[in-house]
Write a protein that holds these residues in place. Structure first.
Motif, mmCIF file in Angstrom:
data_model
loop_
_atom_site.group_PDB
_atom_site.id
_atom_site.type_symbol
_atom_site.label_atom_id
_atom_site.label_comp_id
_atom_site.label_asym_id
_atom_site.label_seq_id
_atom_site.Cartn_x
_atom_site.Cartn_y
_atom_site.Cartn_z
ATOM 1 N N LEU A 1 -54.480 44.979 -29.190
ATOM 2 C CA LEU A 1 -55.429 44.254 -29.649
ATOM 3 C C LEU A 1 -55.062 43.670 -31.117
ATOM 4 O O LEU A 1 -54.243 44.413 -31.914
ATOM 5 C CB LEU A 1 -56.964 44.772 -29.753
ATOM 6 C CG LEU A 1 -57.569 45.213 -28.597
ATOM 7 C CD1 LEU A 1 -58.952 45.899 -28.735
ATOM 8 C CD2 LEU A 1 -57.728 44.032 -27.589
ATOM 9 N N VAL A 2 -55.420 42.418 -31.444
ATOM 10 C CA VAL A 2 -55.556 42.115 -33.061
ATOM 11 C C VAL A 2 -56.985 42.424 -33.502
ATOM 12 O O VAL A 2 -57.794 42.024 -33.182
ATOM 13 C CB VAL A 2 -55.203 40.404 -33.097
ATOM 14 C CG1 VAL A 2 -55.693 40.002 -34.455
ATOM 15 C CG2 VAL A 2 -53.857 39.975 -32.676
ATOM 16 N N ILE A 3 -56.860 43.453 -34.595
ATOM 17 C CA ILE A 3 -57.868 43.858 -35.009
ATOM 18 C C ILE A 3 -57.818 43.590 -36.505
ATOM 19 O O ILE A 3 -57.258 44.327 -37.306
ATOM 20 C CB ILE A 3 -58.249 45.320 -34.837
ATOM 21 C CG1 ILE A 3 -58.228 45.662 -33.398
ATOM 22 C CG2 ILE A 3 -59.512 45.812 -35.424
ATOM 23 C CD1 ILE A 3 -58.305 47.151 -32.861
ATOM 24 N N PRO A 4 -58.477 42.456 -36.977
ATOM 25 C CA PRO A 4 -58.582 42.195 -38.450
ATOM 26 C C PRO A 4 -59.122 43.321 -39.456
ATOM 27 O O PRO A 4 -60.353 43.736 -38.765
ATOM 28 C CB PRO A 4 -59.221 40.784 -38.529
ATOM 29 C CG PRO A 4 -59.182 40.513 -37.403
ATOM 30 C CD PRO A 4 -59.300 41.431 -36.356
ATOM 31 N N TYR B 1 -63.506 35.702 -36.718
ATOM 32 C CA TYR B 1 -62.616 36.258 -35.978
ATOM 33 C C TYR B 1 -62.753 36.541 -34.392
ATOM 34 O O TYR B 1 -61.784 36.555 -33.890
ATOM 35 C CB TYR B 1 -62.753 37.995 -36.545
ATOM 36 C CG TYR B 1 -62.194 37.893 -37.878
ATOM 37 C CD1 TYR B 1 -60.981 37.465 -38.614
ATOM 38 C CD2 TYR B 1 -63.037 38.598 -39.158
ATOM 39 C CE1 TYR B 1 -60.774 37.465 -39.729
ATOM 40 C CE2 TYR B 1 -62.675 38.741 -40.389
ATOM 41 C CZ TYR B 1 -61.579 37.801 -40.814
ATOM 42 O OH TYR B 1 -61.249 38.173 -42.171
ATOM 43 N N MET B 2 -63.813 36.190 -34.241
ATOM 44 C CA MET B 2 -64.328 36.248 -32.828
ATOM 45 C C MET B 2 -63.746 35.139 -32.090
ATOM 46 O O MET B 2 -63.242 35.013 -31.086
ATOM 47 C CB MET B 2 -65.927 36.486 -32.612
ATOM 48 C CG MET B 2 -66.537 37.638 -32.780
ATOM 49 S SD MET B 2 -67.838 37.976 -32.255
ATOM 50 C CE MET B 2 -68.765 36.938 -33.457
ATOM 51 N N ALA B 3 -64.009 34.032 -32.791
ATOM 52 C CA ALA B 3 -63.464 32.556 -32.236
ATOM 53 C C ALA B 3 -61.963 32.483 -32.176
ATOM 54 O O ALA B 3 -61.418 31.796 -31.494
ATOM 55 C CB ALA B 3 -63.924 31.544 -33.277
ATOM 56 N N SER B 4 -61.369 32.967 -33.017
ATOM 57 C CA SER B 4 -59.638 33.241 -33.152
ATOM 58 C C SER B 4 -59.098 34.154 -32.118
ATOM 59 O O SER B 4 -58.157 33.884 -31.914
ATOM 60 C CB SER B 4 -59.301 34.072 -34.495
ATOM 61 O OG SER B 4 -59.736 33.123 -35.640
ATOM 62 N N GLY B 5 -59.997 34.704 -31.288
ATOM 63 C CA GLY B 5 -59.475 35.449 -30.117
ATOM 64 C C GLY B 5 -59.068 37.046 -30.584
ATOM 65 O O GLY B 5 -58.437 37.615 -29.704
ATOM 66 N N ALA B 6 -59.532 37.423 -31.831
ATOM 67 C CA ALA B 6 -59.252 38.720 -32.098
ATOM 68 C C ALA B 6 -60.097 39.757 -31.066
ATOM 69 O O ALA B 6 -60.888 39.552 -30.350
ATOM 70 C CB ALA B 6 -59.818 38.992 -33.531
ATOM 71 N N GLY B 7 -59.655 40.952 -31.217
ATOM 72 C CA GLY B 7 -60.043 42.036 -30.026
ATOM 73 C C GLY B 7 -61.073 42.813 -30.528
ATOM 74 O O GLY B 7 -61.585 43.783 -30.110
ATOM 75 N N GLY B 8 -61.304 42.619 -31.843
ATOM 76 C CA GLY B 8 -62.175 43.662 -32.639
ATOM 77 C C GLY B 8 -62.091 43.235 -33.979
ATOM 78 O O GLY B 8 -61.320 42.370 -34.639
ATOM 79 N N VAL B 9 -63.019 44.007 -34.753
ATOM 80 C CA VAL B 9 -62.912 43.947 -36.087
ATOM 81 C C VAL B 9 -63.197 45.423 -36.821
ATOM 82 O O VAL B 9 -63.794 46.236 -36.345
ATOM 83 C CB VAL B 9 -63.955 43.020 -36.960
ATOM 84 C CG1 VAL B 9 -63.579 41.464 -36.674
ATOM 85 C CG2 VAL B 9 -65.477 43.337 -36.343
ATOM 86 N N HIS C 1 -53.610 42.248 -43.091
ATOM 87 C CA HIS C 1 -52.877 40.987 -43.113
ATOM 88 C C HIS C 1 -53.401 40.116 -42.035
ATOM 89 O O HIS C 1 -53.572 38.690 -42.192
ATOM 90 C CB HIS C 1 -51.437 41.397 -42.863
ATOM 91 C CG HIS C 1 -50.400 40.212 -42.766
ATOM 92 N ND1 HIS C 1 -50.058 39.623 -44.025
ATOM 93 C CD2 HIS C 1 -50.082 39.429 -41.848
ATOM 94 C CE1 HIS C 1 -49.117 38.636 -43.451
ATOM 95 N NE2 HIS C 1 -49.191 38.527 -42.070
ATOM 96 N N TRP C 2 -53.921 40.704 -40.927
ATOM 97 C CA TRP C 2 -54.502 39.812 -39.883
ATOM 98 C C TRP C 2 -55.842 39.387 -40.264
ATOM 99 O O TRP C 2 -56.662 38.711 -39.368
ATOM 100 C CB TRP C 2 -54.160 40.468 -38.626
ATOM 101 C CG TRP C 2 -52.861 40.457 -38.062
ATOM 102 C CD1 TRP C 2 -51.838 39.839 -38.505
ATOM 103 C CD2 TRP C 2 -52.613 41.195 -36.761
ATOM 104 N NE1 TRP C 2 -50.919 39.720 -37.569
ATOM 105 C CE2 TRP C 2 -51.010 40.797 -36.748
ATOM 106 C CE3 TRP C 2 -53.000 41.955 -35.740
ATOM 107 C CZ2 TRP C 2 -50.207 41.233 -35.929
ATOM 108 C CZ3 TRP C 2 -52.329 42.440 -34.812
ATOM 109 C CH2 TRP C 2 -51.043 42.083 -34.726
ATOM 110 N N ALA C 3 -56.573 39.818 -41.434
ATOM 111 C CA ALA C 3 -57.779 39.137 -41.888
ATOM 112 C C ALA C 3 -57.611 37.540 -42.343
ATOM 113 O O ALA C 3 -58.661 36.957 -42.301
ATOM 114 C CB ALA C 3 -58.260 39.698 -42.819
#
Length: 352
Positions: free
Chosen positions: A15-18, A42-50, A240-242
């Motif tokens: 997952l991408v987790i910002p 972050y949700m709209a970007s397709g991230a898998g969590g925060v 960085h992925w934030a």
């Protein structure tokens, strides 16, 4: 508490987790509107969590004069619940401090419906490795834990290979974020997991901002009692992925395809350097990361997701030349930013 199966499977898939920043007004008060907008982004970007309540959210949220730990976790949890996503989305709470403080934060996170915690081992220099392990066991008895190997230059410490061997055997450790910014120490973690009886139960995540793509493309291979054991770093939990998150999601999907093909194009090495160069600007590597949080804020400010670069600590500001370095990132790597995506959706994310 155990991690729900669908979330566990997603965590192992990668997952991408910002690491969620903190939105403040000019007078350094919580900016609820932009805080909610960030979670929506972050949700709209397709991230898998925060991950909320971590370093990028600013450790000062715990200070008595601010008392923002529960409010910022709550805002993110409310937005995730409101979105009713039709896919797994992992709510990660940052937890730190001595065992008593950490357990208090765990209880807050659990009451708000968080799925797991990212357990910091920073700021506890007086503890022995065995005392650290006892602390981890206490937390893991309550909630699924993502371990965190933090680089010494920003408050972490070096742990031995044997520490990680024992760490990996603790029940309810679901993942480890490796962020020592050191290949030798990263290998220690992976080797320890590969030698563990729980090797298939622990997902590996990169926090090595200086080596993100290479980490994600590398298969680690060790011979364990005559058997070849392989392990990959499947995703990233990153400050960085934030920023430029939609492009980070696209990047991870490309990497997953490359991993399945068994044919790694040499151009990935150049792309790794591009990402590392942007990180050096955002995180202010030239000044020992002094401007890392304002650097993240500056990118989000330019996109309209934050109103300014303010931090709870008024002395935490952009370093000299950091603004110009971020300009250079936009000029050199226009294919890495997601400004158009943000521009098209910002009004919706900022709506009440």
């Amino acid at each position: 508490m155990k991690l729900e199966q669908s979330l566990l499977e997603a965590l192992h898939e990668g997952l991408v987790i910002p690491a969620h920043p903190l939105a403040l007004t000019e007078d350094r008060k919580l900016d609820e509107r932009h805080q909610r907008a960030l979670t929506r982004y972050y949700m709209a970007s397709g991230a898998g969590g925060v991950a909320v309540g971590v370093h990028s959210t600013q450790f000062e949220i715990r200070d008595p004069e601010h008392q923002l730990y529960e409010p910022v976790l709550r805002l993110a949890a409310e937005e995730i619940e409101r979105a009713k996503l039709d896919r797994p989305f992992l709510k990660v709470a940052g937890v730190c401090g001595p065992t008593e403080q950490a357990l208090t934060e765990v209880n807050i996170a659990l009451n708000l419906g968080y799925d797991t915690v990212l357990l910091s081992m920073g700021g506890l220099q007086g503890l022995s490795e065995e005392e650290h392990l006892d602390r981890v066991r206490s937390i893991a008895s309550k909630v699924p834990v993502i371990g965190f190997y933090l680089q010494p230059s920003v408050g972490g410490r070096v742990f031995s290979y044997e520490f990680w061997r024992q760490f990996a055997e603790i029940d309810n450790i679901v993942a480890i974020k490796m962020a020592p910014f050191n290949r030798y120490q990263s290998i220690d973690v992976v080797r320890a997991v590969c030698y563990s009886s729980r090797r298939n139960e622990i997902a590996l995540y990169t926090g090595n901002d200086d080596n993100i793509i290479n980490d994600l493309l590398t298969t680690y291979r060790f011979t364990v009692e005559g058997e070849v054991v392989e392990k990959q770093v499947v995703g990233g939990l990153l400050g960085h992925w934030a920023v430029w998150t939609q492009k980070a999601v696209e990047l991870l999907e490309e990497i997953k395809l490359a991993r399945r093909s068994q044919q790694i194009d040499i151009n990935w090495l150049s792309r790794n350097i591009e990402v590392t160069d942007t990180n050096a600007a955002f995180f202010d590597a030239a000044n020992h990361f002094a401007g890392c949080i304002p650097g993240i804020h500056e990118v989000l400010r330019r996109q309209g997701l934050l109103q300014g670069t303010w931090c709870l600590n008024p002395h935490e500001v952009l370093s000299p030349r950091q603004f110009e370095e971020i300009d250079r990132m936009y000029e050199c790597y226009p294919h890495l930013h997601d400004d158009d995506f943000v521009r098209d959706n910002l009004e919706v994310w900022l709506a009440p």
